[in-house]
Design an enzyme around this catalytic site. Structure first.
Site, PDB file in Angstrom:
ATOM      1  N   THR A  53      25.160 -35.971   1.024  1.00  0.00           N
ATOM      2  CA  THR A  53      24.822 -35.653  -0.360  1.00  0.00           C
ATOM      3  C   THR A  53      25.681 -34.508  -0.883  1.00  0.00           C
ATOM      4  O   THR A  53      25.890 -34.380  -2.084  1.00  0.00           O
ATOM      5  CB  THR A  53      23.320 -35.318  -0.476  1.00  0.00           C
ATOM      6  OG1 THR A  53      22.563 -36.419   0.034  1.00  0.00           O
ATOM      7  CG2 THR A  53      22.892 -35.058  -1.908  1.00  0.00           C
ATOM      8  N   TYR A 141      23.807 -35.829  14.111  1.00  0.00           N
ATOM      9  CA  TYR A 141      23.624 -36.494  12.824  1.00  0.00           C
ATOM     10  C   TYR A 141      24.019 -37.958  13.002  1.00  0.00           C
ATOM     11  O   TYR A 141      25.194 -38.280  13.161  1.00  0.00           O
ATOM     12  CB  TYR A 141      24.504 -35.796  11.794  1.00  0.00           C
ATOM     13  CG  TYR A 141      24.419 -36.258  10.360  1.00  0.00           C
ATOM     14  CD1 TYR A 141      23.564 -37.278   9.954  1.00  0.00           C
ATOM     15  CD2 TYR A 141      25.205 -35.652   9.397  1.00  0.00           C
ATOM     16  CE1 TYR A 141      23.497 -37.681   8.635  1.00  0.00           C
ATOM     17  CE2 TYR A 141      25.150 -36.041   8.061  1.00  0.00           C
ATOM     18  CZ  TYR A 141      24.303 -37.049   7.687  1.00  0.00           C
ATOM     19  OH  TYR A 141      24.246 -37.437   6.373  1.00  0.00           O
ATOM     20  N   LYS A 169      19.201 -35.516  13.319  1.00  0.00           N
ATOM     21  CA  LYS A 169      18.947 -35.982  11.958  1.00  0.00           C
ATOM     22  C   LYS A 169      19.395 -37.428  11.915  1.00  0.00           C
ATOM     23  O   LYS A 169      20.572 -37.735  12.101  1.00  0.00           O
ATOM     24  CB  LYS A 169      19.715 -35.157  10.934  1.00  0.00           C
ATOM     25  CG  LYS A 169      19.384 -35.579   9.500  1.00  0.00           C
ATOM     26  CD  LYS A 169      20.617 -35.800   8.684  1.00  0.00           C
ATOM     27  CE  LYS A 169      20.239 -36.450   7.353  1.00  0.00           C
ATOM     28  NZ  LYS A 169      21.398 -36.620   6.462  1.00  0.00           N
TER      29      LYS A 169
END
Length: 310
Positions: A53, A141, A169
């Protein structure tokens, strides 16, 4: 922020902060400060910069370094700051980590190097080498849609034994995989499991996950904090009410146009409408034009979340 992440593991809503830009070569410093205050006022439990993002792969190293220093200074220890160091070069990731440490960040986050897909053994070897050389705690991630490498359960379990790997994550969107992680780490409260897709966050917390890296928190931070708190308490009625708001946000704002970046275009347009940032997206992405922004504006002000949280 000095914090023992083994004794006090990360939990809650840790938004992937949007990178606010004036153009491809200049940060929107005023907007960045405004966004950080907006997130902290919304009760978030941490801030993650330079994630997907945050357009991490599309902004220059100069801007990445400026953003790390600026964000840590503005947050000033009020919440943990996590820094994305994903890169195709190990040395560039380590350089960003060293700067993050100097700036006062809490931890770093890394996805597998993209472009070439990695085999499982290469993945494990890479992350062990990265973790060996880092000066900050590392969160794995999993982002297979962007990296072409899906982390396996075996790889995550093996890497979790490294003393400098603190959690995962997961942005795969695969509930079966994440549920398997929750089960595998059921006796490891020190290992943090965060989910990326905000539509899944409450369900994963109800099952034992630790929270979410929810992009929509850039717009409505308190909505996602309230949703996390309701799920953490097991308040199913409140989860249902707030989950509907989160799903409406995704349905109305994130799906305009057939772009791989539709989510980000809608998110930044919404932030711009709320007076946060310019809406600019780093090249090669482009922001919505006036006509599309007006469509987003009408949809945004009709959201239940807008009525409750703005």
């Amino acid at each position: 922020m000095h914090r023992d992440l083994k004794k006090e593991p990360l939990k809650g809503i840790i938004p992937p902060m949007a990178t606010l830009l004036l153009d491809d070569d200049h940060l929107d410093k005023e907007g960045t400060g405004q966004l950080i205050e907006h997130l902290i006022a919304g009760g978030v439990h941490g801030i993650f910069i330079l994630g997907t993002t945050g357009e991490c792969t599309n902004i220059s190293y100069k801007l990445r370094k400026e953003l790390i220093t600026l964000s840590c200074k503005l947050v000033n220890g009020r919440v943990p700051v996590l820094v994305g160091i994903t890169d195709t070069s190990l040395e560039e990731s380590l350089a960003l980590s060293r700067l993050s440490k100097e700036a006062g960040a809490t931890a770093v986050v890394a996805a597998p190097p993209y472009y070439y897909g990695l085999g499982e053994s290469e993945l494990i070897t890479y992350f062990n080498k990265l973790a060996d050389n880092l000066t900050l705690p590392l969160y794995l991630y999993n982002m297979p849609s962007h990296t072409k490498t899906m982390m396996t359960q075996k790889a995550v379990l093996e890497l979790s034994n490294h003393p400098n790997v603190y959690g995962l994550k997961d942005s795969s969107g695969q509930a079966v995989f994440f549920n398997a992680m929750i089960y595998a780490f059921r006796n490891r409260p020190d290992f943090t499991l965060l989910v990326g897709p905000e539509e899944m966050m409450a369900a994963t917390v109800l099952l034992g996950g630790h929270g979410g890296v929810s992009g929509g928190a850039n717009v409505f931070p308190k909505l996602f904090v309230d949703l996390y708190n309701a799920a953490d308490k097991g308040d199913l009625k409140e989860v249902g009410r707030l989950q509907e708001m989160a799903m409406e946000l995704a349905d109305e704002i994130y799906a305009m146009g057939s772009y791989g970046s539709s989510f980000l275009k809608g998110l930044k347009a919404s932030m711009f409408i709320l007076g946060i940032g310019t809406g600019y997206l780093a090249t090669p992405l482009s922001a919505f034009e006036k006509e599309e922004i007006e469509v987003i504006r009408k949809k945004l002000i009709g959201l239940a979340a807008y009525k409750q949280y703005v």
